[in-house]
Scaffold this active site. Structure first.
Site, PDB file in Angstrom:
ATOM      1  N   GLY A 314       0.814  -1.206   0.000  1.00 44.12           N
ATOM      2  CA  GLY A 314       0.000   0.000   0.000  1.00 44.12           C
ATOM      3  C   GLY A 314       0.850   1.259   0.000  1.00 44.12           C
ATOM      4  O   GLY A 314       1.995   1.281  -0.448  1.00 44.12           O
ATOM      5  N   SER A 315       0.288   2.318   0.572  1.00 46.34           N
ATOM      6  CA  SER A 315       0.865   3.661   0.401  1.00 46.34           C
ATOM      7  C   SER A 315       2.188   3.893   1.113  1.00 46.34           C
ATOM      8  O   SER A 315       2.833   4.913   0.865  1.00 46.34           O
ATOM      9  CB  SER A 315      -0.152   4.713   0.863  1.00 46.34           C
ATOM     10  OG  SER A 315      -1.270   4.732   0.002  1.00 46.34           O
ATOM     11  N   VAL A 316       2.609   2.995   1.986  1.00 47.02           N
ATOM     12  CA  VAL A 316       3.952   3.137   2.569  1.00 47.02           C
ATOM     13  C   VAL A 316       5.002   3.121   1.463  1.00 47.02           C
ATOM     14  O   VAL A 316       6.079   3.707   1.585  1.00 47.02           O
ATOM     15  CB  VAL A 316       4.213   2.032   3.617  1.00 47.02           C
ATOM     16  CG1 VAL A 316       5.659   2.051   4.091  1.00 47.02           C
ATOM     17  CG2 VAL A 316       3.276   2.191   4.802  1.00 47.02           C
TER      18      VAL A 316
END
Length: 727
Positions: A314-316
């Site tokens: 995801g956005s990490v």
């Protein structure tokens, strides 16, 4: 020289030697013919067995696994089971009974040691005797006895009572780094305790010892004759292993995981890593579901979520994407973009472009929950975790192919070279435009938590990427000489320092910007930087409905990160869980490094951004004034113990590294010790005070001290009862 006298002397010596030899030979022949010892007259057949010798294996101990402070994580423990001999033909030396003859006395004395009723023991003995049994056991309460219980029974000197020894692998903390440690158990084929999984398995050749062997003469019943034992080979115990794990940090992570698993969002797995940024040392490692290392009753499936579970992060992943754009000098610092729906297509030469409508698009990408954020700067897009910002960067400022090169530079898609830790390589789908764009916000690529942590060491560490590692050293189990030492190791410099600095600034916005997705991770006592992530869960048929992976990568202090923590869980709700769980664990890691105190400590409420490292001077045998002068330029907390004028011991030792805000303990030669104010002290601090003074401190909870039973300034000694509570 008198030759005649010399010859006479030699003749006398020869005659004496001849007489001695004759006596020995006569003794041997006499014993062979009469079966009686020439001097004592005893019948040797009453004592000698079939071949007269008995071989005994001396079991070597398996090496112990310790945390970085010498706290035991895994160790061998000898246990003993009682054997009761009943056959009246069983005799010892000089015909002494080697069997139980007095059932009443034996039953009564054993009952007091075993917690059994005397009549129950007597019944067992009588029944076995009636059946003609040579020997018997006493049931479960006569098994797995500790060494102290065994010794107390031996002190009774009861004839016919002996013991068999077994060794079990014990894990004092039960649920503690379980999926990393794995376990070891007795292997019938190898006749030794053998590692089955985790570090117990991968370190097996180091931990396994080499058995010794003795030979001795035995009587007809197999009993060893006194004074006849000969050591054929000495045992060699297994090597000891010291990990980088810090017990206090680990306990905090275990607590974080347990609370996460109880979260109402139906969490079915969770994982967390705490790491020293500059070295890659792993201070804490937890993965749930976990299991009790001792019983393993709850071990249903062995998966370590940090090393062997691969998932879309995801956005990490956006921290890596922004790094690549910054590093090639293409970042649009002052430009803005439209953060609503992103329609995309391709040109004739295959370049991905943004188009205005769905009619002309190959695909569509939205920000979270299809929100339109209006017009944003790219800095703001990072703070708000905009997928559209990523798409703009990968189409208008660099190409997905350039970003793909940075994926390799950051160490993704290949196993992390962490010694003794098995881990997966991950994979990527990078063929179609939708896949090339979505890798930028952490979809279409599968990674491990270990890879993610390694990549972010570069972002937090001025561009230098450090290999995460968990084994600090291996010591010889007998001499304690270090035979393997593992040091911090750089595995590349994927980005420049300037890139690292700017991404850290962006991660500061995530926590501090009014629209930042990580505001909930802000801490009172230290400035934190972070990148949050929320990703759907990929399956073979598409993305799963109603299930998410929520994660956060954080580090502190913000201006010079020393500790990083990566925390993630899979569940049905990613919005309502308490971020306090995470902050408590992060605080414990910072406390362990001396970077900050407890938030309950009134003296630690100031933001901790000024970090300094020093070398502890050697102060023993110096005056207190000298010690204070040597420490005067260091921003450390001096704890003076006793009312003397000279230093007799200290913690830490001279030459060790110390850091700002750390407690330094100096034991003086005074006769009076008073209770200090332990507010904000960690378990490490309490243990140091305990070891220096010999005054026991009873601890409840984990974290740092917020309550103590004895007031500051009260005189204390070794007989004082002192309790402290930590949280």
């Amino acid at each position: 020289m008198n030759t005649r006298r010399s010859n006479r002397t030699l003749t006398i010596i020869a005659m004496i030697m001849g007489v001695v030899a004759t006596i020995i030979i006569m003794n041997v022949f006499y014993t062979m013919i009469t079966h009686n010892h020439f001097r004592s007259g005893q019948d040797i057949l009453a004592y000698k067995g079939d071949d007269g010798t008995k071989e005994t294996t001396v079991k070597a101990s398996r090496g112990t696994i310790y945390d970085r402070n010498g706290e035991v994580i895994a160790t061998d423990e000898n246990t003993y089971s009682i054997i009761v001999y009943l056959n009246e033909d069983r005799k010892g030396l000089n015909e002494t009974p080697a069997y139980v003859s007095d059932f009443d006395k034996t039953s009564k004395l054993l009952s007091e040691k075993l917690g059994m009723k005397a009549e129950d023991i007597k019944t067992i003995l009588e029944n076995a005797k009636a059946k003609g049994a040579y020997q018997t056991e006493l049931g479960t309460k006569g098994k797995n006895l500790s060494a102290s219980v065994k010794e107390s029974i031996e002190a009774l000197q009861l004839p016919g009572i002996e013991f068999t020894q077994t060794v079990e692998r014990k894990y004092p903390n039960s649920y503690f780094v379980s999926t990393l440690i794995g376990y070891a158990q007795y292997d019938e084929e190898q006749k030794a305790i053998t590692g089955r999984m985790g570090l117990e398995e991968t370190l097996n050749k180091y931990l396994t010892g080499k058995d010794g062997k003795t030979t001795s003469q035995k009587d007809k019943n197999g009993n060893t004759l006194p004074g006849t034992t000969f050591v054929e080979a000495y045992k060699e115990d297994g090597n000891d292993v010291y990990l980088t794990i810090d017990q206090n940090v680990q306990l905090a992570l275990e607590s974080l995981m347990k609370k996460t698993m109880k979260f109402s969002g139906k969490v079915n797995k969770a994982w967390v890593l705490a790491v020293e940024v500059e070295t890659g040392k792993i201070l804490g490692w937890s993965s749930y579901p976990s299991f009790d290392l001792n019983t393993r009753n709850d071990l249903k499936q062995y998966i370590d979520n940090n090393s062997t579970f691969i998932y879309e992060p995801g956005s990490v992943m956006k921290g890596v994407t922004y790094s690549s754009v910054l590093d090639v000098g293409k970042y649009p610092y002052n430009q803005k973009y439209t953060a609503n729906v992103f329609y995309f297509s391709t040109t004739q030469d295959g370049k991905i472009v943004r188009v205005n409508s769905a009619e002309n698009a190959l695909g569509t990408i939205w920000d979270a929950e299809h929100h339109s954020m209006g017009t944003l700067t790219f800095d703001k897009g990072f703070a708000r975790s905009s997928n559209i910002a990523i798409c703009e960067l990968l189409t208008n400022h660099i190409t997905p192919e350039i970003y793909r090169e940075y994926i390799d530079k950051f160490g993704f898609l290949k196993p992390v070279d962490t010694p003794f830790v098995k881990n997966e390589a991950g994979n990527i789908n990078f063929n179609y435009p939708i896949e090339k764009l979505s890798t930028g916000f952490g979809q279409s690529i599968n990674v491990t938590a270990l890879q993610m942590v390694q990549a972010y060491t570069a972002i937090f560490n001025d561009g230098k990427m450090m290999r995460p590692y968990v084994v600090d050293r291996i010591e010889d189990g007998n001499s304690h000489k270090v035979i393997e030492q593992y040091e911090p190791q750089s595995v590349g410099t994927p980005i420049k320092k300037e890139t690292s600095d700017y991404v850290k600034k962006l991660m500061g916005l995530v926590v501090n910007d009014p629209d930042g997705t990580g505001q909930v991770f802000k801490m009172d006592d230290v400035d934190v930087i972070a990148k949050t992530g929320t990703g759907q869960i990929s399956t073979s048929t598409g993305y799963m409905d109603g299930r998410w992976i929520m994660s956060v990568m954080a580090a502190a202090p913000a201006d010079d990160p020393k500790i990083m923590m990566y925390y993630a869980f899979e569940g049905g709700d990613y919005t309502n869980f308490s971020r306090e769980y995470f902050k408590d664990a992060m605080r414990e890691a910072l406390i362990a490094q001396g970077i900050t105190g407890s938030s309950n400590d009134a003296n630690s409420t100031k933001k901790t951004n000024n970090y300094a490292e020093y070398t502890m001077p050697s102060l023993v045998n110096h005056s207190l004034d000298y010690a204070k002068n040597k420490l005067s330029g260091m921003k450390v907390e001096k704890v003076i113990i006793g009312n003397g004028d000279n230093i007799i011991s200290q913690y830490p030792d001279g030459g060790e590294s110390i850091i700002s805000n750390q407690n330094i303990f100096l034991m003086s030669d005074g006769t009076k010790i008073t209770m200090p104010d332990m507010s904000g002290w960690t378990m490490k601090d309490i243990t140091a005070f305990w070891k220096l003074t010999g005054i026991e401190i009873q601890m409840e909870g984990s974290g740092s001290v917020y309550k103590q039973s004895v007031k500051k300034g009260q005189a204390i000694n070794a007989d004082s009862e002192i309790k402290v509570q930590l949280k």
